[in-house]
Design an enzyme around this catalytic site. Structure first.
Site, mmCIF file in Angstrom:
data_model
loop_
_atom_site.group_PDB
_atom_site.id
_atom_site.type_symbol
_atom_site.label_atom_id
_atom_site.label_comp_id
_atom_site.label_asym_id
_atom_site.label_seq_id
_atom_site.Cartn_x
_atom_site.Cartn_y
_atom_site.Cartn_z
ATOM 1 C CG ASN A 16 -0.401 0.691 2.410
ATOM 2 O OD1 ASN A 16 -0.451 1.915 2.532
ATOM 3 N ND2 ASN A 16 0.204 -0.086 3.311
ATOM 4 C CB CYS A 32 4.459 6.109 7.349
ATOM 5 S SG CYS A 32 3.481 5.838 5.860
ATOM 6 N N GLY A 41 2.608 -7.986 12.130
ATOM 7 C CA GLY A 41 3.175 -8.276 10.816
ATOM 8 C C GLY A 41 2.691 -9.651 10.382
HETATM 9 C C1 LIG Z 1 -3.564 -0.014 4.166
HETATM 10 C C2 LIG Z 1 -2.623 0.139 5.320
HETATM 11 C C3 LIG Z 1 -2.540 1.364 5.995
HETATM 12 C C4 LIG Z 1 -1.660 1.525 7.078
HETATM 13 N N1 LIG Z 1 -1.630 2.723 7.738
HETATM 14 C C5 LIG Z 1 -0.828 2.869 8.823
HETATM 15 C C6 LIG Z 1 -0.856 4.075 9.595
HETATM 16 O O1 LIG Z 1 -1.644 4.992 9.346
HETATM 17 N N2 LIG Z 1 0.021 4.187 10.644
HETATM 18 C C7 LIG Z 1 0.875 3.158 10.991
HETATM 19 O O2 LIG Z 1 1.635 3.299 11.959
HETATM 20 N N3 LIG Z 1 0.878 1.987 10.303
HETATM 21 C C8 LIG Z 1 0.052 1.815 9.247
HETATM 22 N N4 LIG Z 1 0.047 0.619 8.567
HETATM 23 C C9 LIG Z 1 0.916 -0.497 9.021
HETATM 24 C C10 LIG Z 1 0.156 -1.504 9.887
HETATM 25 O O3 LIG Z 1 -0.355 -0.899 11.058
HETATM 26 C C11 LIG Z 1 1.058 -2.695 10.294
HETATM 27 O O4 LIG Z 1 2.165 -2.205 11.025
HETATM 28 C C12 LIG Z 1 1.567 -3.491 9.114
HETATM 29 O O5 LIG Z 1 0.603 -3.550 8.078
HETATM 30 C C13 LIG Z 1 1.967 -4.929 9.484
HETATM 31 O O6 LIG Z 1 0.886 -5.669 10.018
HETATM 32 P P1 LIG Z 1 -0.096 -6.600 9.141
HETATM 33 O O7 LIG Z 1 0.777 -7.486 8.313
HETATM 34 O O8 LIG Z 1 -0.948 -7.352 10.131
HETATM 35 O O9 LIG Z 1 -0.932 -5.677 8.297
HETATM 36 C C14 LIG Z 1 -0.836 0.429 7.484
HETATM 37 C C15 LIG Z 1 -0.926 -0.799 6.811
HETATM 38 C C16 LIG Z 1 -1.806 -0.963 5.740
HETATM 39 C C17 LIG Z 1 -1.878 -2.313 5.063
#
Ligand SMILES: Cc1cc2nc3c(=O)[nH]c(=O)nc-3n(C[C@H](O)[C@H](O)[C@H](O)COP(=O)(O)O)c2cc1C
Length: 301
Positions: free
Chosen positions: A69, A129, A242
């Site tokens: 993303n 980010c 993650g």
């Molecule tokens: C669409 C999307 C938007 C995200 N927006 C943020 C955000 O605004 N702030 C942040 O700290 N992490 C953001 N993340 C990261 C997630 O919080 C997380 O750290 C990362 O996706 C890993 O976890 P997951 O594999 O369970 O998604 C975002 C991830 C995705 C997929």
């Protein structure tokens, strides 16, 4: 009787499962699928001092084992969050953690001040980010910049501060140590890994931004390794994330040394994913004979 509660920096969570920032905007969309009061906590999408537009589309792409993303922290700003989203979330018996972002140290401090005296439980400082050109990951990949922004936010914050770390570094413990020394009360990791998708037919990058953050099951081994390394090096509670899809995945993060976990990308596939992770973790505890979360420890030999 199993007690799934955990404490992070003086805040008690009924269970160790939170939603990951950015994947659970205000909670309204998921509240149609399950009772948000089941969650240990909701971590809201990144909030900045003023509204941010985000990056142009296309800004999400499916890849093997996950997604990319480049949303770029689009949000309506702190004022709107406090007016529209917080009252909705407060109807549920769950902790509310607000993820904050900024382009500069001043902007980070400003949003922290806007959230002072509000009815939130904790702050999560996003210095990781990969999708914003200034600020964001630039802070989280340099120990002295990390220390400066954490110190400024910790000074302005009236709530415990979680610092969210980037995996896009050589040594995550160096950044974790800088955050701990500057006033972090807890750490969360990992944010997304910088990646790219290319369409061979059009010969163009799939994302308008070129690069994006990789999340989902593909990143889990990297996340587990980084949680493990950080837990061994730094004496602060860790929220691990993650690629968590199931209760067993969550158990793996607790074994690696996390005190709590967050579920993100899994929710796009299955809107009840976070609730399912809680039930799955409870089953794991029952089957393994664990009565409390801190009993879940790795065996080394
Ligand atoms: C669409 C999307 C938007 C995200 N927006 C943020 C955000 O605004 N702030 C942040 O700290 N992490 C953001 N993340 C990261 C997630 O919080 C997380 O750290 C990362 O996706 C890993 O976890 P997951 O594999 O369970 O998604 C975002 C991830 C995705 C997929």
């Amino acid at each position: 009787m199993i007690d799934m509660s955990v404490e992070i920096a003086g805040v008690r969570f009924k269970n160790p499962v939170l939603t990951a920032s950015g994947t659970f905007a205000s909670g309204r969309e998921y509240s149609e699928f399950f009772d948000l009061s089941r969650l240990g906590g909701v971590v809201v999408k990144g909030v900045s001092a003023r509204p941010w537009e985000g990056n142009p589309p296309p800004r999400v792409a499916e890849v093997y084992g996950g997604m990319l993303n480049s949303v770029g922290l689009q949000n309506g700003g702190a004022e709107r969050f406090l007016r529209d989203d917080l009252p909705f979330l407060r109807k549920f018996d769950t902790r509310v953690v607000v993820n904050i972002c900024g382009h500069t140290i001043e902007e980070y401090a400003e949003v922290t001040k806007q959230l002072q005296n509000s009815d939130i439980d904790m702050l999560e400082l996003n210095i990781s980010c990969p999708n914003v050109s200034e600020g964001g990951m630039a802070f989280g990949t340099d120990p002295s910049m990390t220390a400066r922004v954490v110190e400024a936010v910790a000074k302005a914050a009236d709530k415990p501060l979680i610092v969210k770390l980037s995996p896009n570094v050589t040594d995550i413990t160096e950044i974790a140590r800088a955050a701990a020394g500057a006033g972090a009360s807890a750490l969360s990791l990992i944010n997304t890994l910088l990646g790219m998708a290319i369409d061979a037919k059009t010969r163009r990058p799939v994302l308008a931004n070129g690069y994006g953050g990789l999340s989902g099951p593909a990143v889990k081994p990297v996340a587990l390794r980084m949680v493990h390394q950080t837990a061994r090096a730094i004496d602060l509670p860790i929220i691990g994330m993650g690629g968590i899809m199931t209760g067993l995945d969550a158990a793996e993060f607790l074994l690696a040394g996390a005190r709590a976990v967050a579920v993100g990308t899994a929710g796009f596939n299955n809107p009840t994913a976070a609730a399912d992770v809680i039930s799955g973790l409870e089953n794991y505890m029952e089957e393994s004979g664990f009565k409390t979360i801190p009993e879940i420890k790795m065996i080394y030999n």
